[in-house]
Scaffold this active site. Structure first.
Site, PDB file in Angstrom:
ATOM      1  N   GLU A   1      -4.626  -6.345  14.808  1.00  0.00           N
ATOM      2  CA  GLU A   1      -4.106  -5.025  14.418  1.00  0.00           C
ATOM      3  C   GLU A   1      -5.210  -3.973  14.553  1.00  0.00           C
ATOM      4  OE1 GLU A   1      -0.603  -4.608  11.532  1.00  0.00           O
ATOM      5  OE2 GLU A   1      -2.287  -3.900  10.326  1.00  0.00           O
TER       6      GLU A   1
ATOM      7  N   LYS B   1       0.843  -1.204   0.000  1.00  0.00           N
ATOM      8  CA  LYS B   1       0.000   0.000   0.000  1.00  0.00           C
ATOM      9  C   LYS B   1       0.879   1.255   0.000  1.00  0.00           C
ATOM     10  CE  LYS B   1      -3.440   2.461   2.711  1.00  0.00           C
ATOM     11  NZ  LYS B   1      -4.386   2.480   3.820  1.00  0.00           N
TER      12      LYS B   1
ATOM     13  N   LYS C   1       9.465  -0.397  14.097  1.00  0.00           N
ATOM     14  CA  LYS C   1      10.043  -0.089  12.777  1.00  0.00           C
ATOM     15  C   LYS C   1      11.104   0.991  12.915  1.00  0.00           C
ATOM     16  CE  LYS C   1       5.941  -0.789   9.854  1.00  0.00           C
ATOM     17  NZ  LYS C   1       4.969  -0.113   9.002  1.00  0.00           N
TER      18      LYS C   1
ATOM     19  N   GLU D   1      10.662  -4.584   4.320  1.00  0.00           N
ATOM     20  CA  GLU D   1      10.731  -6.001   3.935  1.00  0.00           C
ATOM     21  C   GLU D   1      10.380  -6.164   2.457  1.00  0.00           C
ATOM     22  OE1 GLU D   1       9.232  -4.738   6.590  1.00  0.00           O
ATOM     23  OE2 GLU D   1       9.095  -6.170   8.256  1.00  0.00           O
TER      24      GLU D   1
ATOM     25  N   HIS E   1      -5.198 -32.398  18.160  1.00  0.00           N
ATOM     26  CA  HIS E   1      -4.058 -33.208  18.605  1.00  0.00           C
ATOM     27  C   HIS E   1      -2.881 -32.334  18.987  1.00  0.00           C
ATOM     28  CE1 HIS E   1      -6.086 -36.896  17.397  1.00  0.00           C
ATOM     29  NE2 HIS E   1      -6.595 -36.144  16.435  1.00  0.00           N
TER      30      HIS E   1
ATOM     31  N   GLY F   1      -4.691  -1.717   5.017  1.00  0.00           N
ATOM     32  CA  GLY F   1      -3.908  -2.852   4.522  1.00  0.00           C
ATOM     33  C   GLY F   1      -4.566  -4.187   4.833  1.00  0.00           C
ATOM     34  N   ARG F   2      -5.001  -4.354   6.090  1.00  0.00           N
ATOM     35  CA  ARG F   2      -5.576  -5.651   6.490  1.00  0.00           C
ATOM     36  C   ARG F   2      -6.975  -5.873   5.931  1.00  0.00           C
ATOM     37  NH1 ARG F   2      -4.678  -2.132  10.449  1.00  0.00           N
ATOM     38  NH2 ARG F   2      -6.361  -1.336  11.738  1.00  0.00           N
TER      39      ARG F   2
HETATM   40  O1  F6P Z   1       2.672  -4.018   9.860  1.00  0.00           O
HETATM   41  C1  F6P Z   1       2.015  -2.843   9.626  1.00  0.00           C
HETATM   42  C2  F6P Z   1       1.479  -2.695   8.246  1.00  0.00           C
HETATM   43  O2  F6P Z   1       1.348  -1.350   8.006  1.00  0.00           O
HETATM   44  C3  F6P Z   1       0.168  -3.416   8.037  1.00  0.00           C
HETATM   45  O3  F6P Z   1      -0.916  -2.710   8.483  1.00  0.00           O
HETATM   46  C4  F6P Z   1       0.189  -3.610   6.568  1.00  0.00           C
HETATM   47  O4  F6P Z   1      -0.748  -4.558   6.181  1.00  0.00           O
HETATM   48  C5  F6P Z   1       1.615  -4.029   6.349  1.00  0.00           C
HETATM   49  O5  F6P Z   1       2.348  -3.257   7.267  1.00  0.00           O
HETATM   50  C6  F6P Z   1       2.149  -3.854   4.949  1.00  0.00           C
HETATM   51  O6  F6P Z   1       2.127  -2.524   4.551  1.00  0.00           O
HETATM   52  P1  F6P Z   1       2.285  -2.115   3.030  1.00  0.00           P
HETATM   53  O7  F6P Z   1       1.162  -2.710   2.270  1.00  0.00           O
HETATM   54  O8  F6P Z   1       2.244  -0.623   3.019  1.00  0.00           O
HETATM   55  O9  F6P Z   1       3.611  -2.633   2.546  1.00  0.00           O
END
Ligand code: F6P
Length: 604
Positions: A412, A263, A568, A269, A443, A325-326
């Site tokens: 979240e 987003k 972060k 990452e 189990h 995002g979620r």
């Molecule tokens: O971990 C926090 C967060 O902002 C989430 O809310 C989101 O889904 C994820 O990181 C990934 O963010 P992006 O889509 O901006 O890479």
């Protein structure tokens, strides 16, 4: 101490009709709900001046539920409640093939009426309507929360902040349909002319968990599996280089498209992994601009970021800041990978399922409204009964990633400590969610569910299997075997097993305490026809809205996520230190505490 200054926080608050009185000068301490084992346990301390509190816990509706819990629920056992047939038959609702049985919750019909009163006191329906209209209910980011618009039917009128949202949504979906059809038909080929058969989706959190859940759910569904024959879809989420190896080692880059999903397009990452995969493509095919043009596309709200990375605008499938995002799986985030793998029609059926649940949520009365019922049950279990953990058990392997997705959606969203007004909550909010498909979970951790802590459970079952197997001569099919457990576990948790029952089975006296089950452990059972794209859409929306209902009643902001920021920021400092020490021989700065400095030193 830094949070909750009423006078400075108030402008942020999303005002709801009739809930709040005047501002309080101080904030009550957060207190856990009373312990659940004893009927005589003390009630949480109410605010000293309830009339002056702006918290939902200061309302008479909250107090009525507390009294009801003490006088009725604490002295009832589910074993007996289940014998009351009129109660048991009443605690059931269904919508469009989805059945919800909540007779195994520690509630009576009166509890539900009191919970509906609480929902009215919290202006639940007003808040749901405000969300659907596009009001800026995410007050700390000043944004609408419009993920329902992502699955609205083409042509549905929705203008928010002067923009025709439906037209924008369908413009992107139509582009995705066209692009994915070009890839799937072989018209869009790789830079060396090979047909694209593989997709690696790079993203994390909401840019990974939702699409991965849908992918896993469809892998073994007959029509979807046929549409995906000969194709591979994988997700690279962890920045761990091991994840890169696992995703790439047996794929031919010349036959692979990389979908970068972010987003913000700033997530470390994802940027690191996207660069690594760009290098992987370049290593195989050279550095010609065609390589990125033919093999890399993006889903993002950040057009500048994607273009700086080298992805041209026609290969970017945008979404909008009003999609959290979620909550983004119905946007290009899910549409692109799922339609590449299974065809756009499958994705459209997923949207239709979600839309059916959205319409139900917005229009059905509370008494028959599945997400409202599940949300109120969540509030009851968490804030009144004190059950802070909740488990989700889908009785199909196809939903193995659904618990992880719900975990992010819920934790979240509702992992918060202040209300919309910035006041510290004085009631427990935000469950710890976890889960595993049945029967595997049985189990693993079910021992604790039966005899250890009380953990409210959701059981999800299906009438038909994606893969029906009937062995000749066997009295039940494999699916019947699975479903037998789906029916048995909720009763075992609710009824338990008394010492008398154990004695009647001839157990020795020494063993009686060890084989007695206390029971009284709540669960809901959801029964659906078949796990497919449509029902996955229904489940997605059901759980998204459950979270929203809980947040609305608790009067917290379920749509921001400031809690992930601090870690972060600290990682940036560590990253800089690693670079400085490793490549410039600089000592570890004093700004780390002795504990971090010691391990960092050892690492370096
Ligand atoms: O971990 C926090 C967060 O902002 C989430 O809310 C989101 O889904 C994820 O990181 C990934 O963010 P992006 O889509 O901006 O890479």
């Amino acid at each position: 101490a830094a949070v909750g200054c009423a006078s400075t926080r108030r402008p942020l608050a999303w005002r709801s009709a009739g809930l709040h009185g005047a501002a309080t000068a101080s904030h009550p301490q957060m207190v856990a709900a009373e312990p659940v084992r004893s009927g005589a346990a003390p009630l949480p301390t109410p605010p000293s001046d309830p009339a002056a509190s702006r918290l939902i816990s200061a309302t008479p509706e909250w107090a009525a539920l507390m009294a009801h819990k003490r006088d009725v629920i604490d002295v009832s056992h589910l074993r007996d409640l289940l014998l009351d047939e009129s109660r048991t038959m009443a605690l059931y609702a269904e919508h469009d093939g989805v059945s919800l049985d909540y007779a195994r919750q520690r509630v009576t019909k009166d509890t539900m009426h009191l919970l509906f009163d609480l929902a009215r006191a919290a202006n639940l329906q007003g808040k749901m309507a405000a969300m659907a209209r596009g009001d800026h209910i995410n007050v700390t980011e000043d944004r609408s929360v419009l993920h329902m618009a992502l699955r609205a039917a083409k042509g549905d009128a929705l203008v928010v902040d002067g923009v025709d949202v439906n037209a924008e949504v369908w413009d992107v979906l139509d582009r995705i349909r066209a692009f994915t059809e070009r890839v799937r038909s072989g018209e869009h080929r790789g830079a060396t002319g090979k047909i694209i058969k593989n997709v690696i989706a790079v993203g994390i959190g909401g840019s990974y968990l939702g699409p991965d859940f849908v992918h896993e759910a469809l892998k073994t569904e007959r029509d979807a599996a046929q549409a995906a024959a000969g194709r591979t879809l994988r997700f690279l989420s962890n920045v761990d280089p091991v994840d890169v190896l696992r995703n790439t080692r047996d794929l031919d880059p010349e036959e692979t498209v990389v979908v970068v999903i972010s987003k913000t397009f700033t997530t470390r990452e994802t940027k690191v992994n996207a660069k690594t995969l760009r290098d992987w493509l370049h290593d195989a095919m050279g550095k010609s601009p065609d390589v990125v043009a033919q093999h890399m596309v993006a889903c993002s709200t950040n057009m500048e970021g994607t273009s700086d990375f080298g992805i041209s605008p026609e290969n970017v499938f945008p979404f909008w800041d009003w999609v959290g995002g979620r909550f983004s799986v119905c946007s290009s985030v899910g549409a692109l990978p799922i339609a590449l793998q299974y065809g756009f029609d499958s994705f459209e059926r997923f949207l239709e399922g979600a839309r059916s649940m959205d319409e139900h949520w917005q229009t059905a009365p509370m008494e028959r409204n599945l997400p409202v019922l599940m949300g109120l049950i969540g509030v009851w279990n968490m804030s009144f009964l004190g059950y802070s953990t909740r488990a989700l058990h889908p009785y199909t392997e196809a939903l193995l990633k659904f618990p992880a997705h719900v975990q992010q959606v819920d934790m979240e969203s509702n992992g918060k400590h202040v209300t919309l007004d910035g006041d510290l909550v004085d009631y427990p909010v935000g469950e710890v969610d976890f889960g595993e498909p049945g029967t595997n979970g049985q189990h693993s951790f079910f021992q604790l569910l039966h005899m250890g802590q009380t953990v409210p459970c959701d059981f999800i079952g299906f009438m038909e299997s994606q893969n029906p197997i009937c062995e000749e001569g066997e009295p039940v099919s494999n699916h019947d075997e699975l479903v037998a457990n789906f029916f048995a576990q909720p009763d075992a948790l609710a009824n338990g097993k008394t010492a008398e029952e154990c004695r009647a089975e001839g157990r020795s006296e020494e063993l009686i305490p060890h084989v007695t089950f206390l029971g009284n452990r709540p669960s809901v059972s959801l029964l659906l026809p078949l796990c497919n794209a449509y029902t996955c859409g229904q489940l997605l929306a059901l759980y998204e809205h459950r979270t929203a209902v809980e947040g609305f009643v608790w009067n917290i902001n379920s749509f921001d996520q400031w809690g992930v920021e601090l870690g972060k920021v600290l990682a940036i400092k560590v990253r800089q230190q690693i670079n400085q020490t490793r490549y410039h021989n600089r000592p570890i700065k004093e700004s780390f505490n002795a504990s971090t400095a010691r391990l960092l030193d050892r690492f370096l």
